[in-house]
Design a protein around this motif. Structure first.
Motif, PDB file in Angstrom:
ATOM      1  N   HIS A   1      -3.395  -2.375  -4.992  1.00  0.00           N
ATOM      2  CA  HIS A   1      -3.897  -1.080  -4.503  1.00  0.00           C
ATOM      3  C   HIS A   1      -3.839  -0.042  -5.621  1.00  0.00           C
ATOM      4  CE1 HIS A   1      -3.650  -2.731  -0.405  1.00  0.00           C
ATOM      5  NE2 HIS A   1      -2.518  -3.267  -0.811  1.00  0.00           N
TER       6      HIS A   1
ATOM      7  N   LYS B   1      -0.288   4.133  -2.509  1.00  0.00           N
ATOM      8  CA  LYS B   1      -1.590   4.724  -2.173  1.00  0.00           C
ATOM      9  C   LYS B   1      -1.476   5.623  -0.939  1.00  0.00           C
ATOM     10  CE  LYS B   1      -6.402   3.386  -1.272  1.00  0.00           C
ATOM     11  NZ  LYS B   1      -6.505   4.015   0.059  1.00  0.00           N
ATOM     12  N   ARG B   2      -0.741   5.151   0.073  1.00  0.00           N
ATOM     13  CA  ARG B   2      -0.584   5.948   1.293  1.00  0.00           C
ATOM     14  C   ARG B   2       0.230   7.217   1.020  1.00  0.00           C
ATOM     15  NH1 ARG B   2       0.728   0.964   5.486  1.00  0.00           N
ATOM     16  NH2 ARG B   2      -1.407   0.117   5.539  1.00  0.00           N
TER      17      ARG B   2
ATOM     18  N   ASP C   1      -2.086   9.688  -0.693  1.00  0.00           N
ATOM     19  CA  ASP C   1      -3.028  10.265   0.270  1.00  0.00           C
ATOM     20  C   ASP C   1      -2.329  11.298   1.154  1.00  0.00           C
ATOM     21  OD1 ASP C   1      -5.002   8.653  -0.745  1.00  0.00           O
ATOM     22  OD2 ASP C   1      -4.812   7.111   0.817  1.00  0.00           O
ATOM     23  N   TYR C   2      -1.105  10.987   1.567  1.00  0.00           N
ATOM     24  CA  TYR C   2      -0.352  11.911   2.425  1.00  0.00           C
ATOM     25  C   TYR C   2      -0.039  13.212   1.674  1.00  0.00           C
ATOM     26  CZ  TYR C   2       3.607  13.880   4.988  1.00  0.00           C
ATOM     27  OH  TYR C   2       4.449  14.733   5.655  1.00  0.00           O
TER      28      TYR C   2
ATOM     29  N   SER D   1      -0.503   7.405  -7.552  1.00  0.00           N
ATOM     30  CA  SER D   1      -0.150   6.096  -6.991  1.00  0.00           C
ATOM     31  C   SER D   1      -0.166   4.978  -8.032  1.00  0.00           C
ATOM     32  CB  SER D   1      -1.107   5.741  -5.842  1.00  0.00           C
ATOM     33  OG  SER D   1      -2.443   5.736  -6.299  1.00  0.00           O
TER      34      SER D   1
ATOM     35  N   PRO E   1       0.804  -1.242   0.000  1.00  0.00           N
ATOM     36  CA  PRO E   1       0.000   0.000   0.000  1.00  0.00           C
ATOM     37  C   PRO E   1       0.836   1.292   0.000  1.00  0.00           C
ATOM     38  CG  PRO E   1      -0.646  -1.496   1.791  1.00  0.00           C
ATOM     39  CD  PRO E   1       0.644  -1.988   1.257  1.00  0.00           C
TER      40      PRO E   1
END
Length: 411
Positions: free
Chosen positions: A317, A82-83, A86-87, A325, A79
């Motif tokens: 993901h 994706k993380r 998002d961050y 991502s 992940p």
């Protein structure tokens, strides 16, 4: 088998086969028949120099390759991507294109940091060890910094443009991206000698005299108009030799490494240029751009299909295809597809090189200089004279030195 499993299988197959080919490259071809043929033109010392240079940093190259595969795998199959998106989206307050730029920066920086020690070892330590590099450590730092800045800067610019097309033209991006790559290839060919070469080299027009007269006469014979002939100061950095044409129409330019002029006779330099003229006579550069555009179009359709199928299964993901991502996954798909397609393109490249060699022989009618050039260049560059035949067939973009000499002998 779902698409995630298929991609994982291909990913590990690519890793395994890459390491196998590195091992075969290390081994070379030890057949007595080949050895006997090599000794017609080269000494045992020449053979050993090529082996030693070809094997330099073998375990370091394997480690570099494995670490690069692992980094890509972490971004794709965990992940992390994706993380990270998002961050970054949170930090940029959902400003999409700023998030894209920052994601590219993080991904490119991670790859650069991982590759930097190996770049230093291969590009500085070993090149000095084998007597090629003349750079000081400061020279290497400056040159590497320029390369990284240019690579990352251009990469981000092209990446953002690609993401823009993917986001804004959801139905037609598979047609727009190949056309865009065609236009950029043509533009890059024109701008390279104007903007890129001066960043790394000092060069000046060739001096008036016998060599320039012979070059001009050869170009006139081939009915190729050349704007300028330049000499690049490669000797400031290394002992490698090279020459190339660039540009289109009346804007064609010839660049000669000063090491080529220093280490070869005028007839041998003319023979090298005859080869480069051969590429122009057969329109290889335009053909390559056309084939690259077709390849990009096929790649777009295949990558688009694989992405959608994988996303539907929801085993990796993935967000949208234009999401930051998704970038590592798209890179992985391109890498896997290129892994299978590169042998075809390499065989086409070898065919073009043979055509250019033949044209050089036809233009100069001097196979003696052609052969002596091949021998000197192989010695100067410590070329591997006994490469593994499977490695040559799959991944060499040029014929071997012996193949080129044999063709000249039969001319």
């Amino acid at each position: 088998m779902n698409f995630r499993s298929t991609i994982l299988t291909l990913y590990f197959l690519q890793i395994g086969f890459t390491l196998l080919m590195k091992y075969l490259s290390y081994q070379g071809d030890s057949s007595p028949e080949l050895h006997e043929r090599i000794l017609k033109y080269f000494s045992e010392a020449d053979i050993q120099n090529g082996i030693d240079y070809g094997r330099r940093g073998f375990f370091a190259s394997i480690l570099s390759q494995v670490l690069d595969f692992i980094l890509t795998g972490l971004f794709v199959f965990t992940p992390i991507s994706k993380r990270l998106e998002d961050y970054l989206a949170q930090k940029t307050k959902d400003r999409f294109y700023l998030t894209v730029v920052l994601f590219f920066l993080v991904f490119a920086f991670a790859k650069a940091i991982l590759s930097l020690p190996f770049s230093y070892y291969f590009g500085f330590v070993l090149e000095h060890q084998f007597g090629f590099s003349k750079m000081t450590f400061i020279d290497w730092v400056v040159r590497t910094s320029k390369t990284l800045t240019l690579t990352i800067g251009i990469g981000i610019l092209l990446g953002v443009l690609a993401v823009f097309v993917l986001k804004q033209f959801k139905k037609t991006w598979k047609l727009i991206l190949p056309i865009g790559s065609l236009l950029l290839s043509l533009l890059f060919t024109i701008l390279f000698p104007i903007l890129i070469t001066p960043l790394f080299y000092d060069y000046k027009p060739i001096e008036e005299g016998s060599l320039k007269n012979k070059i001009v006469a050869l170009c006139d014979l081939a009915k190729i108009k050349v704007d300028k002939v330049y000499v690049i100061n490669e000797s400031k950095y290394s002992g490698h030799t090279n020459a190339y044409f660039t540009g289109f129409g009346d804007n064609r330019k010839i660049f000669l490494y000063d090491t080529l002029i220093q280490n070869h006779t005028e007839e041998e330099v003319v023979s090298v240029l005859g080869h480069e003229i051969g590429h122009w006579s057969h329109n290889h550069q335009l053909k390559d751009i056309a084939l690259s555009t077709i390849e990009t179009a096929l790649l777009c359709f295949l990558v688009g299909f694989l992405f959608m199928k994988t996303k539907e299964e929801n085993n990796i993901h993935l967000k949208e295809i234009h999401s930051p991502s998704s970038i590592p996954f798209l890179f992985l798909l391109i890498s896997i597809i290129s892994f299978f397609s590169s042998p075809t393109w390499n065989s086409l490249s070898r065919l073009q090189e043979k055509e250019a060699d033949w044209e050089a022989l036809v233009l100069t009618k001097d196979k003696k200089s052609f052969i002596s050039t091949e021998i000197k260049m192989a010695r100067d560059n410590k070329s591997r004279l006994n490469p593994n035949p499977l490695n040559v067939f799959l991944y060499h973009s040029h014929p071997t030195t012996l193949e080129r000499i044999r063709m000249a002998e039969e001319f």
